[in-house]
Design a protein around this motif. Sequence first.
Motif, PDB file in Angstrom:
ATOM      1  N   PRO A   1      26.020  26.238   5.586  1.00  0.00           N
ATOM      2  CA  PRO A   1      25.128  25.670   5.282  1.00  0.00           C
ATOM      3  C   PRO A   1      24.010  25.455   6.039  1.00  0.00           C
ATOM      4  CG  PRO A   1      27.494  24.428   5.086  1.00  0.00           C
ATOM      5  CD  PRO A   1      27.441  25.602   5.683  1.00  0.00           C
ATOM      6  N   GLY A   2      24.055  26.323   7.600  1.00  0.00           N
ATOM      7  CA  GLY A   2      23.344  25.376   8.425  1.00  0.00           C
ATOM      8  C   GLY A   2      22.868  27.048   8.963  1.00  0.00           C
ATOM      9  N   TYR A   3      22.115  28.290   8.085  1.00  0.00           N
ATOM     10  CA  TYR A   3      22.591  28.978   8.594  1.00  0.00           C
ATOM     11  C   TYR A   3      20.536  29.149   8.090  1.00  0.00           C
ATOM     12  CZ  TYR A   3      20.788  33.909   8.049  1.00  0.00           C
ATOM     13  OH  TYR A   3      20.195  34.704   7.684  1.00  0.00           O
ATOM     14  N   PHE A   4      19.825  30.006   9.179  1.00  0.00           N
ATOM     15  CA  PHE A   4      18.596  30.481   8.995  1.00  0.00           C
ATOM     16  C   PHE A   4      18.000  31.634   9.589  1.00  0.00           C
ATOM     17  CE2 PHE A   4      18.829  28.368  12.801  1.00  0.00           C
ATOM     18  CZ  PHE A   4      17.969  29.486  13.654  1.00  0.00           C
ATOM     19  N   LYS A   5      17.662  32.285   8.713  1.00  0.00           N
ATOM     20  CA  LYS A   5      16.675  33.806   8.598  1.00  0.00           C
ATOM     21  C   LYS A   5      16.026  33.870   9.757  1.00  0.00           C
ATOM     22  CE  LYS A   5      16.332  36.154   4.768  1.00  0.00           C
ATOM     23  NZ  LYS A   5      15.643  36.971   3.824  1.00  0.00           N
ATOM     24  N   PRO A   6      15.731  34.596  10.706  1.00  0.00           N
ATOM     25  CA  PRO A   6      14.754  35.136  11.621  1.00  0.00           C
ATOM     26  C   PRO A   6      14.020  34.914  11.507  1.00  0.00           C
ATOM     27  CG  PRO A   6      16.567  37.274  11.485  1.00  0.00           C
ATOM     28  CD  PRO A   6      17.187  36.159  10.366  1.00  0.00           C
ATOM     29  N   ASN A   7      13.093  34.075  12.307  1.00  0.00           N
ATOM     30  CA  ASN A   7      11.777  34.484  12.003  1.00  0.00           C
ATOM     31  C   ASN A   7      11.248  35.046  13.391  1.00  0.00           C
ATOM     32  OD1 ASN A   7       8.449  34.209  11.741  1.00  0.00           O
ATOM     33  ND2 ASN A   7       8.993  32.143  12.085  1.00  0.00           N
ATOM     34  N   LEU A   8      11.109  36.891  12.878  1.00  0.00           N
ATOM     35  CA  LEU A   8      10.329  37.805  13.236  1.00  0.00           C
ATOM     36  C   LEU A   8       9.284  37.552  13.540  1.00  0.00           C
ATOM     37  CD1 LEU A   8      13.307  40.274  13.493  1.00  0.00           C
ATOM     38  CD2 LEU A   8      12.825  38.781  15.217  1.00  0.00           C
ATOM     39  N   ALA A   9       8.251  37.307  12.672  1.00  0.00           N
ATOM     40  CA  ALA A   9       6.889  37.579  12.725  1.00  0.00           C
ATOM     41  C   ALA A   9       6.104  36.823  14.237  1.00  0.00           C
ATOM     42  CB  ALA A   9       6.470  37.181  11.371  1.00  0.00           C
TER      43      ALA A   9
END
Length: 95
Positions: free
Chosen positions: A75-83
């Motif tokens: 539930p704590g997963y976040f997508k990487p913010n590569l920008a």
Amino acid sequence: MRFLIEGVRNGKLASVDWDAFIDGMADTRVTAIGAIHMTGYNVDGVIDEIDGSNDSKLVDGKPVFDDNGKIKKSPGYFKPNLARHAPAGGVTVLG
């Protein structure tokens, strides 16, 4: 990887050349880092971002696997913010 280990344990794979396997995996890492560098992205930032995203899949510091052996997203997963690690002015292949 899990397939290889299970195959060896169950006798389905006669032998695995682990040195060759590890060499290939390490070469993949070197190639990926080189490709990131060639785009102008901040390599250390990208790696930190990806590591943080992967760590966010863990539950109490441990992976939880689905029925296919893939690590599930917590539930704590976040997508990487590569920008945030992209080069100013956009990607230009270095060379």
